[in-house]
Design a protein around this motif. Structure first.
Motif, PDB file in Angstrom:
ATOM      1  N   ASN A   2      28.268 -21.600  55.039  1.00 29.03           N
ATOM      2  CA  ASN A   2      29.145 -22.673  54.619  1.00 29.03           C
ATOM      3  C   ASN A   2      28.366 -23.991  54.651  1.00 29.03           C
ATOM      4  O   ASN A   2      27.813 -24.351  55.687  1.00 29.03           O
ATOM      5  CB  ASN A   2      30.362 -22.733  55.543  1.00 29.03           C
ATOM      6  CG  ASN A   2      31.430 -23.652  55.014  1.00 29.03           C
ATOM      7  OD1 ASN A   2      31.669 -23.727  53.826  1.00 29.03           O
ATOM      8  ND2 ASN A   2      32.085 -24.366  55.918  1.00 29.03           N
ATOM      9  N   PHE A  13      33.443 -31.739  50.423  1.00 25.48           N
ATOM     10  CA  PHE A  13      33.953 -30.423  50.073  1.00 25.48           C
ATOM     11  C   PHE A  13      32.964 -29.394  50.595  1.00 25.48           C
ATOM     12  O   PHE A  13      31.848 -29.722  50.982  1.00 25.48           O
ATOM     13  CB  PHE A  13      34.232 -30.282  48.566  1.00 25.48           C
ATOM     14  CG  PHE A  13      33.048 -30.470  47.663  1.00 25.48           C
ATOM     15  CD1 PHE A  13      32.264 -29.393  47.274  1.00 25.48           C
ATOM     16  CD2 PHE A  13      32.728 -31.730  47.180  1.00 25.48           C
ATOM     17  CE1 PHE A  13      31.179 -29.565  46.429  1.00 25.48           C
ATOM     18  CE2 PHE A  13      31.648 -31.907  46.325  1.00 25.48           C
ATOM     19  CZ  PHE A  13      30.883 -30.821  45.950  1.00 25.48           C
ATOM     20  N   ILE A  15      30.993 -25.558  50.228  1.00 30.71           N
ATOM     21  CA  ILE A  15      30.478 -24.540  49.314  1.00 30.71           C
ATOM     22  C   ILE A  15      29.976 -23.382  50.164  1.00 30.71           C
ATOM     23  O   ILE A  15      29.290 -23.594  51.164  1.00 30.71           O
ATOM     24  CB  ILE A  15      29.309 -25.099  48.460  1.00 30.71           C
ATOM     25  CG1 ILE A  15      29.789 -26.183  47.509  1.00 30.71           C
ATOM     26  CG2 ILE A  15      28.598 -23.992  47.703  1.00 30.71           C
ATOM     27  CD1 ILE A  15      30.618 -25.701  46.339  1.00 30.71           C
ATOM     28  N   ARG A  16      30.302 -22.183  49.739  1.00 37.70           N
ATOM     29  CA  ARG A  16      29.791 -20.986  50.414  1.00 37.70           C
ATOM     30  C   ARG A  16      28.724 -20.348  49.539  1.00 37.70           C
ATOM     31  O   ARG A  16      28.923 -20.156  48.343  1.00 37.70           O
ATOM     32  CB  ARG A  16      30.914 -19.996  50.686  1.00 37.70           C
ATOM     33  CG  ARG A  16      31.902 -20.516  51.714  1.00 37.70           C
ATOM     34  CD  ARG A  16      32.833 -19.463  52.234  1.00 37.70           C
ATOM     35  NE  ARG A  16      32.208 -18.418  53.013  1.00 37.70           N
ATOM     36  CZ  ARG A  16      31.787 -18.536  54.284  1.00 37.70           C
ATOM     37  NH1 ARG A  16      31.900 -19.679  54.890  1.00 37.70           N
ATOM     38  NH2 ARG A  16      31.250 -17.516  54.908  1.00 37.70           N
ATOM     39  N   GLU A  31      26.852 -22.950  42.177  1.00 36.27           N
ATOM     40  CA  GLU A  31      28.106 -22.821  42.924  1.00 36.27           C
ATOM     41  C   GLU A  31      28.896 -24.131  42.901  1.00 36.27           C
ATOM     42  O   GLU A  31      30.118 -24.127  42.733  1.00 36.27           O
ATOM     43  CB  GLU A  31      27.844 -22.389  44.365  1.00 36.27           C
ATOM     44  CG  GLU A  31      27.448 -20.937  44.502  1.00 36.27           C
ATOM     45  CD  GLU A  31      28.520 -19.982  44.013  1.00 36.27           C
ATOM     46  OE1 GLU A  31      29.711 -20.195  44.309  1.00 36.27           O
ATOM     47  OE2 GLU A  31      28.160 -19.008  43.329  1.00 36.27           O
ATOM     48  N   ILE A  32      28.198 -25.252  43.079  1.00 37.78           N
ATOM     49  CA  ILE A  32      28.862 -26.559  43.030  1.00 37.78           C
ATOM     50  C   ILE A  32      29.462 -26.776  41.645  1.00 37.78           C
ATOM     51  O   ILE A  32      30.616 -27.192  41.509  1.00 37.78           O
ATOM     52  CB  ILE A  32      27.881 -27.700  43.378  1.00 37.78           C
ATOM     53  CG1 ILE A  32      27.474 -27.617  44.853  1.00 37.78           C
ATOM     54  CG2 ILE A  32      28.491 -29.066  43.050  1.00 37.78           C
ATOM     55  CD1 ILE A  32      26.326 -28.536  45.230  1.00 37.78           C
ATOM     56  N   ASN A  34      30.360 -24.558  39.393  1.00 35.50           N
ATOM     57  CA  ASN A  34      31.493 -23.662  39.161  1.00 35.50           C
ATOM     58  C   ASN A  34      32.737 -24.104  39.925  1.00 35.50           C
ATOM     59  O   ASN A  34      33.838 -24.109  39.378  1.00 35.50           O
ATOM     60  CB  ASN A  34      31.142 -22.227  39.558  1.00 35.50           C
ATOM     61  CG  ASN A  34      30.126 -21.611  38.629  1.00 35.50           C
ATOM     62  OD1 ASN A  34      29.963 -22.036  37.493  1.00 35.50           O
ATOM     63  ND2 ASN A  34      29.421 -20.608  39.106  1.00 35.50           N
ATOM     64  N   GLN A  35      32.574 -24.460  41.172  1.00 37.28           N
ATOM     65  CA  GLN A  35      33.721 -24.818  42.017  1.00 37.28           C
ATOM     66  C   GLN A  35      34.317 -26.164  41.645  1.00 37.28           C
ATOM     67  O   GLN A  35      35.529 -26.328  41.592  1.00 37.28           O
ATOM     68  CB  GLN A  35      33.314 -24.836  43.491  1.00 37.28           C
ATOM     69  CG  GLN A  35      34.455 -25.217  44.429  1.00 37.28           C
ATOM     70  CD  GLN A  35      34.055 -25.156  45.887  1.00 37.28           C
ATOM     71  OE1 GLN A  35      33.470 -24.186  46.334  1.00 37.28           O
ATOM     72  NE2 GLN A  35      34.371 -26.209  46.631  1.00 37.28           N
ATOM     73  N   GLU A  36      33.460 -27.153  41.410  1.00 33.12           N
ATOM     74  CA  GLU A  36      33.925 -28.522  41.192  1.00 33.12           C
ATOM     75  C   GLU A  36      33.972 -28.930  39.721  1.00 33.12           C
ATOM     76  O   GLU A  36      34.308 -30.056  39.401  1.00 33.12           O
ATOM     77  CB  GLU A  36      33.045 -29.501  41.972  1.00 33.12           C
ATOM     78  CG  GLU A  36      33.034 -29.258  43.466  1.00 33.12           C
ATOM     79  CD  GLU A  36      34.399 -29.445  44.103  1.00 33.12           C
ATOM     80  OE1 GLU A  36      35.095 -30.431  43.766  1.00 33.12           O
ATOM     81  OE2 GLU A  36      34.772 -28.604  44.952  1.00 33.12           O
ATOM     82  N   LYS A  37      33.588 -28.024  38.830  1.00 34.32           N
ATOM     83  CA  LYS A  37      33.594 -28.297  37.380  1.00 34.32           C
ATOM     84  C   LYS A  37      32.726 -29.499  37.036  1.00 34.32           C
ATOM     85  O   LYS A  37      33.124 -30.415  36.323  1.00 34.32           O
ATOM     86  CB  LYS A  37      35.021 -28.512  36.855  1.00 34.32           C
ATOM     87  CG  LYS A  37      35.978 -27.406  37.210  1.00 34.32           C
ATOM     88  CD  LYS A  37      35.586 -26.105  36.555  1.00 34.32           C
ATOM     89  CE  LYS A  37      36.637 -25.037  36.809  1.00 34.32           C
ATOM     90  NZ  LYS A  37      36.146 -23.905  37.545  1.00 34.32           N
TER      91      LYS A  37
END
Length: 122
Positions: A2, A13, A15-16, A31-32, A34-37
């Motif tokens: 994490n 925020f 990220i895993r 990952e950033i 994808n998660q945060e657009k």
């Protein structure tokens, strides 16, 4: 593992990412994104090394494993953005100086997912 990501506004925020030694800076950016657009090609990451004010490392190589930077579970990163490539119809930099400087902007500024920067060094 994490990881904690902080943007210019102070918003945090999490990220895993996989805990293995093969996870790279590019994997984290993906990952950033994808998660945060957010546009992956404009992300700039700095790792807080915990040594005091201003002690951080810019993660410059996308293919470098996070482990090589000393990243571990709970590591804190600062997230910045490269400005979009601003060129006029002649392909010239509108400010006329010809520099390819990297600048940062507030990540909450609306941007297009298609924005890109072709060069980030002088």
């Amino acid at each position: 593992m994490n990881l904690v990501i902080e943007i210019l506004t102070g918003t945090l925020f999490h990220i895993r990412v996989a805990k293995d030694t093969a996870t790279t800076v590019a994997d984290l950016k993906r990952e950033i994104s994808n998660q945060e657009k957010l546009p992956e090609n404009r992300l700039i990451l700095m790792l807080d090394t915990g040594g005091g004010v201003g002690d951080s490392i810019m993660l410059t190589g996308d293919e470098i494993p996070l482990a090589d930077y000393g990243v571990k579970d709970g590591s804190h990163f600062y997230l910045f953005f490269k400005l979009p490539n601003n060129t006029n119809s002649n392909g010239e930099n509108p400010d006329g100086d010809g520099d390819n400087n990297v600048s940062v902007v507030n990540p909450e500024t609306p941007v297009s997912q298609c924005d890109s920067v072709t060069s980030t060094s002088k």
